[in-house]
Motif scaffolding. Structure first.
Motif, short mmCIF file in Angstrom:
data_model
loop_
_atom_site.label_atom_id
_atom_site.label_comp_id
_atom_site.label_asym_id
_atom_site.label_seq_id
_atom_site.Cartn_x
_atom_site.Cartn_y
_atom_site.Cartn_z
N ASN A 162 -25.73 29.23 15.99
CA ASN A 162 -26.08 27.93 16.56
C ASN A 162 -25.48 27.67 17.93
N MET A 166 -25.96 24.34 21.09
CA MET A 166 -24.98 23.28 20.94
C MET A 166 -24.45 22.85 22.30
N GLU A 170 -20.96 18.05 21.53
CA GLU A 170 -21.06 18.24 20.07
C GLU A 170 -19.93 19.12 19.55
N TYR A 171 -19.61 20.16 20.30
CA TYR A 171 -18.55 21.07 19.88
C TYR A 171 -17.19 20.37 19.89
#
Length: 605
Positions: A162, A166, A170-171
């Motif tokens: 993914n 990403m 978000e990470y």
């Protein structure tokens, strides 16, 4: 003439090539010995070197990956969530993150680790698994730091897959750690002694490596007082396992004893987990105890619910309460009663544990791998005897129970004692006598000293030929399930009676005294535990499927130990650890410990 000329030419040609090879070899050895060969990582590899190394790496990886198949649930949200936390703990140090660069230290390596968001599409899921599992020689890519339990690698694969989609936001949001309010500081202090760490074959030269814990951590979780904040990334601030949707376990349902034992096993490698070993191996003993006490002190909280579950809770409850008699599987609640210890063994609490975690663990146990440094390790056999549906149903049932709730009382079916008495007179009395105490030769066991639960379990084991006794297998095969229940309760609920005095002296006082030492202390240099740690009064009360030996015929115990230790029992039914124990005892030790148990009064029921 032409042939003569040709042969002469090739003879000279090969002589020149051989001489040139010798010269090159001599020059190479001289260059190495004089330190003239450049090994500096400051200068990048030549392009041809990089391409050759990468070509070999990709071809080897592709070939090895052909033997693996990604699991059906690879892209499940819980796998991705768990994989993200391990990637952040370990992999990001070299491979960077989505829309984030790489460490200058990583970029100074030769060869350089790739920026995974940019290259992950070059590899199949199976190839990513192989790279993480096996590592890559001649690079800084390590193999997975555990030698089994490789299923957790797939969670990292799921997250890596993914990465290209990403964002950095978000990470960062998914990996930000926070210290729970009121969590204690667990300072890192120099340990009094190091504990050995099992990381497979040790490399030469031995004295240049230190396989021990605690060690320095990858992100220095321990020495930077970042331990509990690190734990929250997978287990949540409340300990429920919510960040990974339950694939990481709910810690609040466990005892401090169990958590401390698990952490020490992760640190040593006795319990294989590449994810947990990375963290646990950096903790001191005091930090492990403090961490275990902290999570034990938290209130029991619900685990994340599997909204897509289609499991049959009633079917799971049946196995939890009754087991699977035909497969010789006892009720789960026999051991898992959510108490700190059971028969001197630290047993995990599973009521209220997350469904995803329980299902995954049962499935992994069913692969035939098991961990732990204790003698009794039954879960591999149990899980293999359960169908995938059974395992899913059990996981859902226990997840639906209130966290930390103790087990309901286990009851056996109502017995027809008149039927049992008839069977005893027609069958059992021939060897065990009508009273069930056996004969003075000691050849047959005294049944009255055992519990009904134990006797029922053994009759099923004979029926399924899990216990090797042709006579008893034939007898049990002719009995109905109700007959087995009737007989088990007929003898198991009766008052324990002494065994007949042996027809000839069985042991001297000195032999009995030596047997007492083995029963109480074990045999340390053979790693044999004390017999009473399982067969004592309290353990056999807590775990009624464990045999009671006090007052049993000495000859019978000795013969059983001899049989259990023989090569015929190498694949012994894994609810019993006795093959390895009996195998490592010599003839005299088996005799003496049998003599001591025979000299004791039967345990009251």
């Amino acid at each position: 003439m032409f042939d003569q000329f040709t042969r002469a030419f090739w003879k000279k040609f090969f002589a020149v090539v051989a001489a040139a090879g010798v010269v090159v070899g001599i020059l190479g050895v001289a260059a190495i010995s004089l330190g003239l060969m450049p090994i500096s990582a400051r200068t990048p590899h030549m392009q041809v070197t990089t391409q050759l190394l990468h070509f070999v790496f990709k071809r080897s990886t592709a070939r090895t990956a052909e033997q693996f198949t990604a699991p059906d649930d690879l892209m499940s949200p819980e796998r991705i969530a768990l994989g993200m936390q391990h990637y952040n703990n370990v992999c990001s140090s070299c491979h960077g993150g989505p829309e984030l660069g790489q460490s200058p230290i990583a970029l100074s390596q030769r060869p350089r680790p790739q920026h995974l968001p940019a290259v992950v599409d070059q590899f199949s899921d199976e190839q990513l698994y192989v790279i993480l599992r096996n590592g890559v020689k001649f690079s800084a890519m390590p193999s997975w730091p555990a030698d089994s339990n490789f299923d957790e690698i797939w969670s990292v694969v799921a997250f890596i897959r993914n990465l290209p989609n990403m964002t950095a936001e978000e990470y960062i949001a998914g990996t930000t750690r926070t210290m729970p309010e009121g969590a204690p500081a667990l300072p890192f202090e120099a340990p009094v002694a190091l504990s050995p760490m099992d990381r497979g074959p040790q490399a030469y030269p031995i004295d240049e490596y230190l396989y021990a814990a605690p060690g320095t951590g990858w992100h220095e979780y321990a020495s930077n007082n970042d331990i509990i904040a690190t734990c929250t990334s997978c287990h949540g601030a409340d300990g429920s396992g919510s960040p990974t949707l339950g694939l990481a376990p709910n810690l609040t349902v466990q005892s401090a004893d169990y958590l401390a034992k698990a952490l020490r096993e992760y640190a040593s490698g006795a319990r294989p987990s590449g994810i947990m070993m990375t963290v646990a191996a950096s903790l001191t003993n005091d930090q492990i105890d403090g961490l275990a006490a902290y999570y034990d002190s938290l209130p029991d909280v619900p685990s994340p619910q599997d909204q897509a579950s289609a499991a049959d809770l009633a079917a799971g409850e049946q196995i939890a309460l009754m087991g699977k008699p035909d497969a010789v599987i006892p009720a789960c609640y026999t051991c898992h009663q959510n108490i700190a210890t059971q028969a001197n063994m630290v047993v995990p609490g599973i009521s209220g544990q997350s469904e995803a975690y329980l299902r995954n663990k049962l499935d992994q146990f069913a692969t035939g791998t098991w961990y732990g440094d204790g003698a009794w390790q039954p879960m591999g056999h149990i899980s293999q005897a359960l169908t995938p549906e059974d395992r899913a149903n059990l996981a859902a049932y226990f997840a639906a129970q209130p966290a930390g709730e103790t087990a309901p009382a286990l009851t056996m079916a109502t017995a027809d004692l008149a039927n049992a008495e008839t069977i005893v007179g027609q069958v059992c009395a021939e060897c065990h006598t009508e009273s069930g105490v056996g004969v003075d030769s000691g050849e047959f066991p005294n049944l009255t000293i055992q519990t009904a639960t134990y006797l029922a379990q053994q009759l099923r084991a004979f029926h399924a030929r899990e216990r090797d006794n042709e006579t008893m297998s034939m007898v049990a095969g002719r009995l109905s399930d109700q007959d087995k229940t009737d007989l088990a309760q007929y003898f198991g609920n009766a008052v324990a009676q002494p065994s007949p005095a042996p027809s000839a002296p069985f042991a001297t006082a000195a032999e009995i005294t030596n047997g007492q030492l083995i029963a109480q202390n074990g045999i340390a240099d053979k790693n044999i535990p004390a017999c009473l740690s399982c067969h004592g009064a309290e353990p056999t009360d807590d775990l009624p499927i464990v045999a009671r030996l006090h007052g049993q015929a000495g000859r019978y115990i000795e013969n059983r130990l001899q049989a259990l230790g023989s090569d015929a029992n190498t694949g012994l039914y894994s609810l019993s650890p006795m093959h390895g124990i009996a195998r490592d005892m010599n003839v005299q030790e088996r005799h003496d410990v049998a003599a001591w148990f025979a000299a004791q009064d039967p345990l009251p029921k």
